[in-house]
Design a protein around this motif. Structure first.
Motif, PDB file in Angstrom:
ATOM      1  N   TYR A 191       0.821  -1.175  -0.093  1.00 50.40           N
ATOM      2  CA  TYR A 191       0.182   0.110  -0.005  1.00 50.40           C
ATOM      3  C   TYR A 191       0.815   1.195  -0.031  1.00 50.40           C
ATOM      4  O   TYR A 191       1.714   1.313   0.596  1.00 50.40           O
ATOM      5  N   SER A 192       0.405   2.147  -0.843  1.00 48.08           N
ATOM      6  CA  SER A 192       1.271   3.472  -0.746  1.00 48.08           C
ATOM      7  C   SER A 192       0.537   4.722  -0.330  1.00 48.08           C
ATOM      8  O   SER A 192      -0.561   4.654   0.192  1.00 48.08           O
ATOM      9  N   MET A 198      -1.801   8.113  -9.753  1.00 52.25           N
ATOM     10  CA  MET A 198      -1.622   6.936 -10.015  1.00 52.25           C
ATOM     11  C   MET A 198      -1.649   6.100  -8.854  1.00 52.25           C
ATOM     12  O   MET A 198      -1.940   4.789  -8.627  1.00 52.25           O
ATOM     13  N   GLU A 199      -1.086   6.597  -7.653  1.00 53.24           N
ATOM     14  CA  GLU A 199      -1.267   5.895  -6.249  1.00 53.24           C
ATOM     15  C   GLU A 199      -2.566   5.686  -5.759  1.00 53.24           C
ATOM     16  O   GLU A 199      -2.872   4.847  -5.328  1.00 53.24           O
ATOM     17  N   LYS A 200      -3.260   6.841  -6.072  1.00 46.40           N
ATOM     18  CA  LYS A 200      -4.604   6.613  -5.665  1.00 46.40           C
ATOM     19  C   LYS A 200      -5.461   5.618  -6.327  1.00 46.40           C
ATOM     20  O   LYS A 200      -6.312   4.699  -5.768  1.00 46.40           O
ATOM     21  N   TRP A 201      -5.154   5.540  -7.624  1.00 47.25           N
ATOM     22  CA  TRP A 201      -5.873   4.268  -8.309  1.00 47.25           C
ATOM     23  C   TRP A 201      -5.177   2.938  -7.832  1.00 47.25           C
ATOM     24  O   TRP A 201      -5.900   1.897  -7.535  1.00 47.25           O
ATOM     25  N   HIS A 202      -4.068   2.984  -7.458  1.00 51.01           N
ATOM     26  CA  HIS A 202      -3.435   1.606  -7.040  1.00 51.01           C
ATOM     27  C   HIS A 202      -4.196   1.284  -5.762  1.00 51.01           C
ATOM     28  O   HIS A 202      -4.224   0.212  -5.517  1.00 51.01           O
ATOM     29  N   ASN A 203      -4.192   2.334  -4.852  1.00 53.31           N
ATOM     30  CA  ASN A 203      -4.652   2.031  -3.661  1.00 53.31           C
ATOM     31  C   ASN A 203      -6.433   1.450  -3.789  1.00 53.31           C
ATOM     32  O   ASN A 203      -6.880   0.921  -2.916  1.00 53.31           O
ATOM     33  N   ILE A 205      -7.866  -0.215  -6.234  1.00 56.88           N
ATOM     34  CA  ILE A 205      -7.464  -1.476  -6.640  1.00 56.88           C
ATOM     35  C   ILE A 205      -7.055  -2.451  -5.495  1.00 56.88           C
ATOM     36  O   ILE A 205      -7.711  -3.487  -5.594  1.00 56.88           O
ATOM     37  N   PHE A 206      -6.091  -1.905  -4.761  1.00 56.16           N
ATOM     38  CA  PHE A 206      -5.566  -2.496  -3.481  1.00 56.16           C
ATOM     39  C   PHE A 206      -6.818  -2.976  -2.476  1.00 56.16           C
ATOM     40  O   PHE A 206      -7.059  -4.214  -2.190  1.00 56.16           O
ATOM     41  N   GLU A 209      -9.144  -5.512  -3.973  1.00 55.18           N
ATOM     42  CA  GLU A 209      -8.781  -6.758  -3.750  1.00 55.18           C
ATOM     43  C   GLU A 209      -9.125  -7.303  -2.248  1.00 55.18           C
ATOM     44  O   GLU A 209      -9.448  -8.399  -2.316  1.00 55.18           O
TER      45      GLU A 209
END
Length: 526
Positions: A191-192, A198-203, A205-206, A209
């Motif tokens: 987690y970032s 991009m980090e917000k999108w990554h989170n 998705i995180f 999941e």
């Protein structure tokens, strides 16, 4: 001739007693179920349960054998298999770099066994089949052992949860909070900080999941246990998950964790501080008093074994401590490894709160566990955090943002780097100043955490579950809960916006095309 006190003489003391001690007139039978297998969580709930007993309530407590201490006046039902499960965890070779999906499978199996061992215990089964058993409240850990929610339905009693590790999106779900803190996952692995788009999108998705993990890996086993042991109840486990009357959360906004809480979420960080501390023995007191350059206290918590630490970490810390002036007091599993050093004193257990309360302690090196973080804030001690698992990363990040801590990357350590960060924390006065201010802010509350917890628990008892505290979403179906109508409106607006943009773009292209045709008198190919 001797005379009795008379009716008036008897009524007046009785009236005064009832006014001064209303708790005795409102005592209730309470069932508390905790499947914890490690001692740190019991540190939180033990003083809470003791306070309920002191208020006159009758408690039945289901728990592990070794880790949960005996409480006078409580009917204990011990589950020996929880202690067996604890030993299996102690023997497990935990890999700090395991993937989130492998971790989820391991955690799911662990909590499945926690619920299973409790429900299959002979003493618990006897309680479930006791037709005369009645309870006014069921208290349990708020998340991960959903099958145990069935006790609430079985005894027709309000459900109260305790979130020992603070809150995350799953706690928001249990209380129907439609504005969850999306930046707050259950597991911090991968987690970032979420600073960039991009980090917000990554989170996002995180956490999506994590929701899938809960739905397809964790919940099926709990549902099977629930159906097996509570076959006579009418409510499904999904309905019970939205029936919490109250959840007490081990956090507080003053420590940098502001959330959009609903009424039946109550913050009680520091509740465990109501328990009396263990005094310093003469040897420890002399060591703390006489440390000329101050003391650094190092503990990775009650649950973290030395074998779970990254390879070489202990030797790196030993080499670093030999380069500093301060006396180091180190809680470690194998004290013999460190006690030959000139400035290191090690034990397998230490009275942490009394050590942190000593004015000569300059720094607390910690794993960043929630109880340790709260204690460091309570006693205004700067922290050097070395997070390993779960919430420890988030706790560390908050302490860093508050200016009271720095973080060690346990996978990339060197003695010189450790010495450098220790000296910064010890000699840079800003860390201690920030720690003092944070401690003052944390203490500035109308009631203590324990008083708050007891008041709201008894509020639920007084109002028979206090349904008026629960927002309407808790009564909605699954489709309603996920706000399909709102999602439709949202995507409708997005779709309408896209159509408008495309229409305007088409009109703009058409206008440009006509201008070009007019200027050059050449028809454009369409």
């Amino acid at each position: 001739m001797l005379r009795g006190p008379g009716i008036a003489g008897l009524l007046l003391p009785a009236l005064l007693f009832s006014l001064l001690c209303p708790k005795l007139a409102q005592t209730e039978n309470i069932l508390a179920i905790f499947s914890y297998t490690f001692g740190s969580s019991y540190l939180l709930i033990t003083p809470f349960l003791k306070s309920l007993v002191q208020r006159g309530h009758q408690l039945t407590v289901i728990s592990a054998v070794k880790e949960m201490p005996h409480i006078e006046g409580v009917h204990h039902i011990r589950v020996p298999k929880l202690d067996m499960l604890r030993q299996l965890l102690l023997d497990y070779d935990y890999d700090i770099e395991m993937s989130k999906w492998i971790e989820a499978q391991f955690v799911s199996e662990y909590f499945y066994n926690c619920s299973k061992f409790v429900l299959e215990d002979p003493g618990v089964q006897e309680l479930l089949h006791n037709a005369s058993a009645q309870y006014s409240m069921v208290i349990l850990e708020a998340s991960h052992t959903d099958a145990l929610y069935g006790f609430s339905q079985h005894f027709n009693a309000p459900l109260v949860g305790i979130a020992a590790f603070g809150s995350a999106w799953n706690i928001d779900f249990l209380v129907g909070n439609s504005a969850p803190s999306v930046y707050e996952p259950m597991s911090a692995l991968g987690y970032s900080p979420g600073l960039s788009l991009m980090e917000k999108w990554h989170n996002l998705i995180f956490i999506t999941e994590e929701r899938l993990v809960e739905r397809f890996i964790y919940l099926p086993g709990q549902i099977d246990l629930y159906k097996q042991h509570f076959s006579g109840v009418s409510a499904s486990i999904h309905e019970l998950r939205r029936k919490f009357s109250l959840i007490l959360i081990n956090q507080h906004f003053s420590m940098g964790r502001v959330r959009s809480n609903v009424p039946n979420i109550v913050e009680v960080a520091g509740m465990h501080l109501a328990e009396p501390t263990h005094p310093l023995d003469d040897e420890l007191k002399k060591l703390l008093d006489e440390a000329e350059h101050g003391v650094i206290y190092f503990s990775m918590g009650l649950q973290v074994l030395d074998k779970w630490l990254p390879p070489g970490m202990i030797n790196t810390m030993l080499a670093a401590f030999q380069q500093i002036k301060q006396q180091v007091i180190w809680k470690m599993n194998n004290p013999a490894m460190a006690n030959n050093s000139r400035n290191i004193y090690a034990r397998s257990w230490l009275p942490q709160r009394e050590i942190l309360n000593h004015p000569n302690v300059k720094l607390f090196i910690t794993h960043g566990g929630l109880l340790s973080s709260i204690e460091a804030v309570h006693y205004a001690v700067p922290q050097l955090c070395a997070p390993l698992f779960y919430d420890q990363f988030q706790n560390t990040k908050r302490m860093e943002q508050l200016g009271v801590a720095r973080r060690l990357d346990v996978m990339n350590l060197s003695p010189d780097a450790v010495v450098k960060v220790i000296e910064d924390l010890v000699y840079n006065a800003s860390y201690k100043q920030n720690a003092r201010y944070l401690s003052q802010r944390f203490h500035d509350q109308p009631m203590s955490a324990m008083e708050t917890a007891i008041w709201w628990t008894e509020y639920i008892l007084r109002h028979k579950g206090a349904d008026h505290m629960r927002i309407a979403e808790q009564e909605m179906s699954l489709m309603q809960y996920y706000n399909v109508d709102v999602v439709s409106v949202l995507f409708g607006r997005i779709g309408l916006s896209v159509i408008i943009v495309l229409f305007l773009g088409w009109k703009l292209v058409s206008l440009v095309t006509r201008n070009l045709e007019y200027r050059f008198n050449v028809p454009m190919v369409r």
